[in-house]
Scaffold this active site. Sequence first.
Site, PDB file in Angstrom:
ATOM      1  CE  LYS A 152      -4.415   1.081   2.068  1.00  6.19           C
ATOM      2  NZ  LYS A 152      -5.540   0.637   2.879  1.00  6.19           N
TER       3      LYS A 152
ATOM      4  CD  GLU B   9     -19.642  -3.529   7.512  1.00  5.06           C
ATOM      5  OE1 GLU B   9     -19.645  -4.646   6.929  1.00  5.06           O
ATOM      6  OE2 GLU B   9     -18.810  -2.642   7.249  1.00  5.06           O
TER       7      GLU B   9
ATOM      8  NE  ARG C 104     -22.664  -5.266   2.474  1.00 10.28           N
ATOM      9  CZ  ARG C 104     -21.437  -5.369   1.986  1.00 10.28           C
ATOM     10  NH1 ARG C 104     -20.452  -5.715   2.765  1.00 10.28           N
ATOM     11  NH2 ARG C 104     -21.224  -5.127   0.718  1.00 10.28           N
TER      12      ARG C 104
HETATM   13  C1  LIG Z   1     -19.131  -2.791   3.830  1.00 14.58           C
HETATM   14  C2  LIG Z   1     -17.994  -1.829   3.993  1.00 14.58           C
HETATM   15  N1  LIG Z   1     -17.464  -1.605   5.211  1.00 14.58           N
HETATM   16  C3  LIG Z   1     -16.450  -0.732   5.367  1.00 14.58           C
HETATM   17  C4  LIG Z   1     -15.941  -0.064   4.294  1.00 14.58           C
HETATM   18  C5  LIG Z   1     -14.863   0.977   4.482  1.00 14.58           C
HETATM   19  N2  LIG Z   1     -13.605   0.587   3.832  1.00 14.58           N
HETATM   20  C6  LIG Z   1     -13.232   1.082   2.637  1.00 14.58           C
HETATM   21  S1  LIG Z   1     -11.778   0.493   2.104  1.00 14.58           S
HETATM   22  C7  LIG Z   1     -11.606  -0.456   3.484  1.00 14.58           C
HETATM   23  C8  LIG Z   1     -10.387  -1.320   3.641  1.00 14.58           C
HETATM   24  C9  LIG Z   1     -10.307  -2.303   2.556  1.00 14.58           C
HETATM   25  O1  LIG Z   1      -9.149  -3.069   2.734  1.00 14.58           O
HETATM   26  P1  LIG Z   1      -8.588  -3.920   1.542  1.00 14.58           P
HETATM   27  O2  LIG Z   1      -9.699  -4.641   0.872  1.00 14.58           O
HETATM   28  O3  LIG Z   1      -7.475  -4.737   2.062  1.00 14.58           O
HETATM   29  O4  LIG Z   1      -8.070  -2.846   0.498  1.00 14.58           O
HETATM   30  P2  LIG Z   1      -6.846  -1.800   0.682  1.00 14.58           P
HETATM   31  O5  LIG Z   1      -7.449  -0.536   1.198  1.00 14.58           O
HETATM   32  O6  LIG Z   1      -5.865  -2.412   1.605  1.00 14.58           O
HETATM   33  O7  LIG Z   1      -6.294  -1.599  -0.677  1.00 14.58           O
HETATM   34  C10 LIG Z   1     -12.679  -0.282   4.351  1.00 14.58           C
HETATM   35  C11 LIG Z   1     -12.830  -0.925   5.666  1.00 14.58           C
HETATM   36  C12 LIG Z   1     -16.518  -0.321   3.037  1.00 14.58           C
HETATM   37  N3  LIG Z   1     -16.105   0.318   1.935  1.00 14.58           N
HETATM   38  N4  LIG Z   1     -17.521  -1.200   2.907  1.00 14.58           N
END
Ligand SMILES: Cc1ncc(C[n+]2csc(CCOP(=O)(O)OP(=O)(O)O)c2C)c(N)n1
Length: 618
Positions: free
Chosen positions: A280, A366, A394
């Site tokens: 990242k 969630e 959700r």
């Molecule tokens: C249902 C839901 N919960 C929380 C989020 C908030 N959120 C956006 S990106 C993220 C982290 C995602 O992590 P990852 O899939 O590993 O992708 P990275 O950011 O590391 O590239 C979160 C928790 C979301 N978009 N959707």
Amino acid sequence: MNTYPLLDTIERPAQLRQLDRKQLPQLVDELRAFLVESVSRTGGHFSSNLGTVELTIALHYVFNTPEDRLVWDVGHQTYVHKILTGRRSGMAKLRTHGGVSGFPKRCESPYDTFGVGHSSTSISAALGMALAAKLSNSERRTVAIIGDGAMSAGQAFEALNNAGVADVDMLVILNDNDMSISPPVGALNKYLARALSGSTFNAARRAGEKVLGVSPSLLEFANRVEEHVKGMLTPGTLFEELGFNYIGPIDGHDLDSLIPTLQNLQKLKGPQFLHVITRKGQGYKLAEADPILYHGVSKFHPDIGIEDNKPSGKPTYTQVFGQWLCDMATADSRLVAVTPAMGEGSGMIQFAERFPDRYFDVGIAEQHAVTFAAGLACEGMRPVVAIYSTFLQRAYDQLLHDVALQNLPVVFALDRGGLVGADGPTHHGAFDLSYLTCIPNMLIMAPSDEEECRRMLTTAFRYDGPSAVRYPRGTGPGTPIQATLNDLPIGRGEIRRQGKDVALLAFGSMLTPALQAADEIGATVANMRFVKPVDRNLIIELAREHSLLISIEENALIGGAGAEVARVLEEEGILVRFVRLGLPDRFIDHGDQFKLLAEAGLDKEGILRAAQPPQDNT
Ligand SMILES: Cc1ncc(C[n+]2csc(CCOP(=O)(O)OP(=O)(O)O)c2C)c(N)n1
């Protein structure tokens, strides 16, 4: 001097596919430079996009997009995808009104195969698409790209469980950067972390090189994968058991690994799983060092990076919640706090540091978060679930069936209630008052200022049943916060301004514009405070003394707070002119939070318009 000579020649992936592979490293560099320049000017998601430059290039280089379907999970990592698919000039207006969305959107481009914003949907959607391709005898390929954070959600596993036996040709790519927004949590993460351990990863690389180095035939490829990769690696076992052919882990910043691997996988039948390791923030030192800070950014100077937040004087509602959480936890040892992977965004970092044993980050889960809180409440704990309004959608059945039906004392601290601005329709908290008011046992409050927010949280915490306090994104009017933990009389609003003829019934954030409008027309203003139970006596009194009632809320008009006022009027048999202001029955696009509110008539001018006498059409 032209900084982007190669990128300038690419408007569509078809042009990218014409490039010689030797040219791609230059394209990588130009795209990273462009990302830094452009996101530092607009703000937006940053570290995840820097981490997926090579992967995105490789995918569009190998697959015949848009005929082949790329299905991105969450979609916050798709800026390079947007740039390579004809939207580079649009990046200047990223996430602003009328500009490019920060997430894939089907109506924005044929390359955006699925609308996202909420996580962990990609494998389900891709499976649906792959099956549709099969049923229509199409040869097109389908690829889901999902992060290790998003993979922690139940839905991702439900989809894997289904896909592994579905007899379809699809590829799932796990983009593993060992990060969610915060460091990832849970057993899956520990499992995946083994893939990163030096020896395993190096072994995988050697195996990958061996497999791919001599351009093996398909059969050879499959055999060698079998022999060298499957046998040697532990990370794949779980996915193998689910019915996938697991390949990896491979270095997601190495095009010489990515491209041949994808080319080979493209030809394989059945469900395929490719595990890719990325970093990242890759290529921008500050983001590499602090990917959390650079996950979502406002404008910044690319040479300096994000500068320390200058204290604005006013705390955000998120900070008000974070402070309350610590204060209430100090006062009551039964308090435990739950977050589905949003500790930073929900203002819980101080709490996590001070009360590590009472802080539960459960991952992007969630549904689990809510039922887990229900279990805690069954045993006498007082759980506070901090969750964005949009993400509680959700966990609706968990809220209804596991918490409310059992009348359990769980506090829902709903951040981002109302319009959030740049993130747009996937993230607006436009529906909570509607989906909450119809649930029996719920206590629902919306604060109009910071101290009221604190009091409502205290009221919720002391209430013996399920409760929700929904507060908006950003700051409030700046009301000083008391150190004490005072509550409010349940179901009682207050008159904030006595006027005549017109009564404005303001819910939560709408008190400020209501007071502004009332000053111009001499209206009465009630701060309703409670959406449920709504203040029946206050409504009756206001209806008796005024000729026009106007309810104002930052929520969908259908089923929201105004609908509760209408219910009281109906039940009491009161005939009075009544106008409801709220969000219209359509999805609101991205853009400036306050401009969007004004468009919906939820500002001083909108209220003044609504207060006009009715047109005489005779
Ligand atoms: C249902 C839901 N919960 C929380 C989020 C908030 N959120 C956006 S990106 C993220 C982290 C995602 O992590 P990852 O899939 O590993 O992708 P990275 O950011 O590391 O590239 C979160 C928790 C979301 N978009 N959707």
